[in-house]
Scaffold this motif. Sequence first.
Motif, PDB file in Angstrom:
ATOM      1  N   ALA A   1       0.826  -1.212   0.000  1.00 47.34           N
ATOM      2  CA  ALA A   1       0.000   0.000   0.000  1.00 47.34           C
ATOM      3  C   ALA A   1       0.861   1.263   0.000  1.00 47.34           C
ATOM      4  N   PHE A   2       1.981   1.235   0.715  1.00 48.34           N
ATOM      5  CA  PHE A   2       2.808   2.429   0.856  1.00 48.34           C
ATOM      6  C   PHE A   2       4.006   2.456  -0.095  1.00 48.34           C
ATOM      7  N   ALA A   3       4.307   1.329  -0.739  1.00 44.55           N
ATOM      8  CA  ALA A   3       5.493   1.255  -1.599  1.00 44.55           C
ATOM      9  C   ALA A   3       5.393   2.233  -2.765  1.00 44.55           C
ATOM     10  N   VAL A   4       6.516   2.856  -3.107  1.00 39.96           N
ATOM     11  CA  VAL A   4       6.547   3.815  -4.213  1.00 39.96           C
ATOM     12  C   VAL A   4       7.410   3.311  -5.356  1.00 39.96           C
ATOM     13  N   THR A   5       8.047   2.154  -5.178  1.00 41.44           N
ATOM     14  CA  THR A   5       8.876   1.558  -6.226  1.00 41.44           C
ATOM     15  C   THR A   5       8.317   0.183  -6.567  1.00 41.44           C
ATOM     16  N   ASP A   6       8.966  -0.521  -7.485  1.00 41.02           N
ATOM     17  CA  ASP A   6       8.546  -1.880  -7.827  1.00 41.02           C
ATOM     18  C   ASP A   6       8.549  -2.744  -6.569  1.00 41.02           C
ATOM     19  N   PHE A   7       7.484  -3.490  -6.403  1.00 35.83           N
ATOM     20  CA  PHE A   7       7.308  -4.258  -5.165  1.00 35.83           C
ATOM     21  C   PHE A   7       7.415  -5.744  -5.457  1.00 35.83           C
ATOM     22  N   ASN A   8       8.303  -6.423  -4.744  1.00 34.24           N
ATOM     23  CA  ASN A   8       8.515  -7.857  -4.901  1.00 34.24           C
ATOM     24  C   ASN A   8       7.656  -8.598  -3.872  1.00 34.24           C
ATOM     25  N   PHE A   9       6.484  -9.079  -4.304  1.00 37.37           N
ATOM     26  CA  PHE A   9       5.544  -9.728  -3.386  1.00 37.37           C
ATOM     27  C   PHE A   9       6.151 -10.973  -2.753  1.00 37.37           C
ATOM     28  N   LEU A  10       6.799 -11.805  -3.562  1.00 42.61           N
ATOM     29  CA  LEU A  10       7.314 -13.073  -3.068  1.00 42.61           C
ATOM     30  C   LEU A  10       8.417 -12.859  -2.033  1.00 42.61           C
TER      31      LEU A  10
ATOM     32  N   SER B   1      11.836  -5.304  14.966  1.00 43.99           N
ATOM     33  CA  SER B   1      12.229  -6.328  13.988  1.00 43.99           C
ATOM     34  C   SER B   1      11.563  -6.082  12.640  1.00 43.99           C
ATOM     35  N   PHE B   2      10.307  -5.678  12.659  1.00 45.35           N
ATOM     36  CA  PHE B   2       9.588  -5.379  11.416  1.00 45.35           C
ATOM     37  C   PHE B   2      10.308  -4.269  10.648  1.00 45.35           C
ATOM     38  N   THR B   3      10.672  -3.215  11.355  1.00 46.67           N
ATOM     39  CA  THR B   3      11.354  -2.093  10.717  1.00 46.67           C
ATOM     40  C   THR B   3      12.689  -2.522  10.143  1.00 46.67           C
ATOM     41  N   ALA B   4      13.446  -3.328  10.904  1.00 47.46           N
ATOM     42  CA  ALA B   4      14.776  -3.751  10.461  1.00 47.46           C
ATOM     43  C   ALA B   4      14.712  -4.660   9.242  1.00 47.46           C
ATOM     44  N   LEU B   5      13.741  -5.574   9.213  1.00 53.90           N
ATOM     45  CA  LEU B   5      13.702  -6.587   8.162  1.00 53.90           C
ATOM     46  C   LEU B   5      12.932  -6.165   6.918  1.00 53.90           C
ATOM     47  N   ASN B   6      12.078  -5.148   7.044  1.00 50.71           N
ATOM     48  CA  ASN B   6      11.234  -4.752   5.914  1.00 50.71           C
ATOM     49  C   ASN B   6      11.520  -3.352   5.385  1.00 50.71           C
ATOM     50  N   CYS B   7      12.601  -2.732   5.856  1.00 48.85           N
ATOM     51  CA  CYS B   7      12.815  -1.322   5.533  1.00 48.85           C
ATOM     52  C   CYS B   7      12.998  -1.070   4.035  1.00 48.85           C
ATOM     53  N   GLU B   8      13.520  -2.055   3.287  1.00 45.22           N
ATOM     54  CA  GLU B   8      13.731  -1.795   1.864  1.00 45.22           C
ATOM     55  C   GLU B   8      12.437  -1.775   1.055  1.00 45.22           C
ATOM     56  N   PHE B   9      11.340  -2.282   1.657  1.00 45.06           N
ATOM     57  CA  PHE B   9      10.059  -2.278   0.958  1.00 45.06           C
ATOM     58  C   PHE B   9       9.246  -1.011   1.229  1.00 45.06           C
TER      59      PHE B   9
END
Length: 318
Positions: A234-243, A271-279
Amino acid sequence: MNLNELYKVTLTQKLIVGLLLAALTVVLRDGAFMYKIWLSSGKHMTWRKTFQTITMWEFSACVTPKVSEAPFILFVLKQSGLSYGKSVAVLMLNAFLDNMAFVVVWTILYLLLGSQMLTFGYDCADLAGKPVLQTLRNFGSYAWIGYLLILGLSLFLAVALFIVPHATRKFFHYLATLPLLNRFKSGLIELGNEVEITAHEFKGKSLSFWVSMCVATFINWIARYLLAVALLYAFAVTDFNFLLSLSRQYVLWIFTGVPSTPGAAGVAEVSFTALNCEFAPQGLAAAIAVVWRLYSYYLYIVLGLLLLPKWARQIAGR
């Protein structure tokens, strides 16, 4: 959390779709959870009672540490009108199926993604100057250790519950006699008894029962992980890799599954912030983590507190 970044978020079609998908995952998650508890309890509960049971189950998981979660859940099931034996059986069967679902989907994701699943780069702007987040991200590459532990537990439960339950009971009773394990004597004896109780409860169940339970379990747990994916999308502004994003939630589950604070409060958000920050867009990873916890944690705190007075009165009345 950079509040200035929140002002840059605009209401787009993708944002609306992502938030609606997130809400849908909550419905699927709880609907499947209700169904598998109703089915595994022998269909003895009404749907209203089943909803109350899963709400108090989730509430107990939110307010108790991992190490004391099982006794509270067992108490919740017992107060739902199930016998002690049936409560033990429902808890153990669902624990086995939950672990099995985790192992199966993790394995599939790893076969599809390979080492990419456990490869964590350092290109996240939100990690700059935050050594704790960087350290957590580094530990992500060792999540396979947690996977192997859950795999081992799943295999052990499969053998214990469905192949040699009586021998497993005798094994735990033998362990209880060893001097080194004397302090755990009562717990080991009880665990051995519970394994045999569970095996007896579900012996001879039809194929349709097992298929239904497995399907409901997979829907329940995949929906839990897709919640985070939907919010990130929902918040991503670049290409999003679902898998890749989905696989990252399985790594995250290893972190939140470690015995820590009640409901992994604090640990989960960091942990969520650390592991998902690139998305996530720069500065928004922590904000998305808060939204994720609203759907997956605080929702059950609120529902649990609303139901708790009536639930307590029912227990007192009995």
